[in-house]
Design a protein around this motif. Structure first.
Motif, PDB file in Angstrom:
ATOM      1  N   ALA A 126       0.840  -1.206   0.000  1.00 23.81           N
ATOM      2  CA  ALA A 126       0.000   0.000   0.000  1.00 23.81           C
ATOM      3  C   ALA A 126       0.870   1.249   0.000  1.00 23.81           C
ATOM      4  O   ALA A 126       0.600   2.221  -0.700  1.00 23.81           O
ATOM      5  N   LEU A 127       1.940   1.212   0.814  1.00 27.73           N
ATOM      6  CA  LEU A 127       2.840   2.357   0.883  1.00 27.73           C
ATOM      7  C   LEU A 127       3.505   2.591  -0.467  1.00 27.73           C
ATOM      8  O   LEU A 127       3.626   3.728  -0.932  1.00 27.73           O
ATOM      9  N   HIS A 129       2.438   1.827  -3.523  1.00 30.22           N
ATOM     10  CA  HIS A 129       1.490   2.396  -4.469  1.00 30.22           C
ATOM     11  C   HIS A 129       1.257   3.872  -4.183  1.00 30.22           C
ATOM     12  O   HIS A 129       1.190   4.689  -5.114  1.00 30.22           O
ATOM     13  N   SER A 130       1.128   4.235  -2.931  1.00 25.78           N
ATOM     14  CA  SER A 130       0.889   5.624  -2.554  1.00 25.78           C
ATOM     15  C   SER A 130       2.054   6.510  -2.959  1.00 25.78           C
ATOM     16  O   SER A 130       1.859   7.617  -3.474  1.00 25.78           O
ATOM     17  N   ILE A 131       3.276   6.031  -2.727  1.00 24.45           N
ATOM     18  CA  ILE A 131       4.466   6.827  -3.061  1.00 24.45           C
ATOM     19  C   ILE A 131       4.570   7.040  -4.565  1.00 24.45           C
ATOM     20  O   ILE A 131       4.848   8.154  -5.044  1.00 24.45           O
ATOM     21  N   LEU A 133       2.208   7.099  -6.720  1.00 25.95           N
ATOM     22  CA  LEU A 133       1.157   8.002  -7.173  1.00 25.95           C
ATOM     23  C   LEU A 133       1.389   9.441  -6.733  1.00 25.95           C
ATOM     24  O   LEU A 133       1.102  10.387  -7.474  1.00 25.95           O
ATOM     25  N   ASP A 134       1.907   9.633  -5.529  1.00 25.86           N
ATOM     26  CA  ASP A 134       1.963  10.969  -4.928  1.00 25.86           C
ATOM     27  C   ASP A 134       3.276  11.704  -5.167  1.00 25.86           C
ATOM     28  O   ASP A 134       3.334  12.925  -4.985  1.00 25.86           O
TER      29      ASP A 134
END
Length: 297
Positions: A126-127, A129-131, A133-134
């Protein structure tokens, strides 16, 4: 990072033969690719440098810079603008130090060329994917998954991308310089000459400020008007025939013409008329004022 892979395969994939002269001064090696390793673990620096020690890309070897904290990394990036790749640890002095560095590179230093590869020892799907994307990063790896072979592939793909972006950036700068020079030249011409654009019907489309000043009409009065406002017919027949024939053949036409100001004063100009290549056709008239003679209409 796993060191069990053999590093003998790390050869230059696009380097010219050794006998072929390199770009730059004769007898000098080409400038290396600058790679910044950012990690608070000294062993990671040692292993990374050892794994990439034989890498050569486009005839250029790698030059390693080292930073052990986010602040140190940003200082190095500020003073060394030609860094091609940053191998960036996520967790250093803080749990998000690497992420802050990545954000500062793009948002504060406005460096959009350098390639950023994040590495972490504490992965999470999850981390990750978030990184991705962001943050404006180019790759994300767990250190335990990044074998020597995978590191090589990541580095070469990053350098190839950087090389293409750098070339595009240089071309954009060159085009911007040419555009600035063209604008400066146009500004000089605009100060010196009267300029008018006519449509296919011969109606006035645009005029510059000097045109308005010389002929004593406002831009609003001139736009859409017939040029006969400035020169009542008949036009000199030979001159008109020559102009139309030259423009029909795609050539510029130049001659001395007469026109009249609002107050009835004759103005003699040396005018050059060119036709645009695109459709609908436009005719551009650039003229310099030769003299003004008192001659009532």
């Amino acid at each position: 990072m796993n060191q069990n892979d053999d590093t003998d395969w790390m050869i230059e994939d696009e380097a010219p033969p050794a006998s072929q002269p390199q770009a730059g001064k004769p007898g000098t090696a080409p400038a290396p690719w600058r790679v910044l390793i950012v990690d608070d673990d000294v062993d990671v620096h040692v292993v990374t440098k050892f794994s990439l020690s034989n890498v050569c890309f486009q005839g250029r070897r790698l030059s390693f810079l080292h930073a052990y904290s986010g602040e140190e990394a940003l200082t190095t990036l500020r003073t060394t603008p030609d860094i091609a790749l940053v191998l960036l640890d996520v967790i250093m002095e803080t749990s998000d130090a690497g992420l802050n560095v990545a954000r500062h590179i793009r948002d504060t230093l406005h460096n959009n060329l350098v390639r950023i590869v994040l590495r972490t020892g504490q992965p999470g799907q999850a981390l990750e994917h978030s990184i991705i994307l962001d943050y404006d990063i180019n790759d994300f790896w767990c250190k335990t998954d990044l074998t020597t072979r995978k590191l090589f592939t990541t580095v070469i793909s990053s350098l190839r991308a950087y090389s293409g972006l750098e070339q595009a950036h240089r071309q954009a700068q060159a085009l911007q310089q040419e555009l600035d020079q063209a604008r400066a030249l146009l500004a000089a011409v605009d100060q010196h000459a009267v300029i008018v654009t006519l449509d296919e019907r011969g109606k006035i489309v645009t005029v510059n400020d000097k045109f308005c000043t010389v002929f004593q009409y406002s831009r609003e009065e001139l736009q859409g008007a017939d040029p006969r406002l400035l020169h009542a017919p008949p036009y000199p027949p030979d001159q008109l025939t020559d102009a139309l024939q030259a423009l029909k053949e795609g050539e510029a036409w130049t001659d001395v013409v007469s026109a009249w100001r609002r107050d009835g004063q004759e103005v003699r100009l040396r005018a050059t008329v060119t036709a645009s290549a695109e459709l609908p056709r436009r005719y551009i008239v650039v003229a310099s004022v030769l003299q003004a003679l008192k001659k009532p209409l």
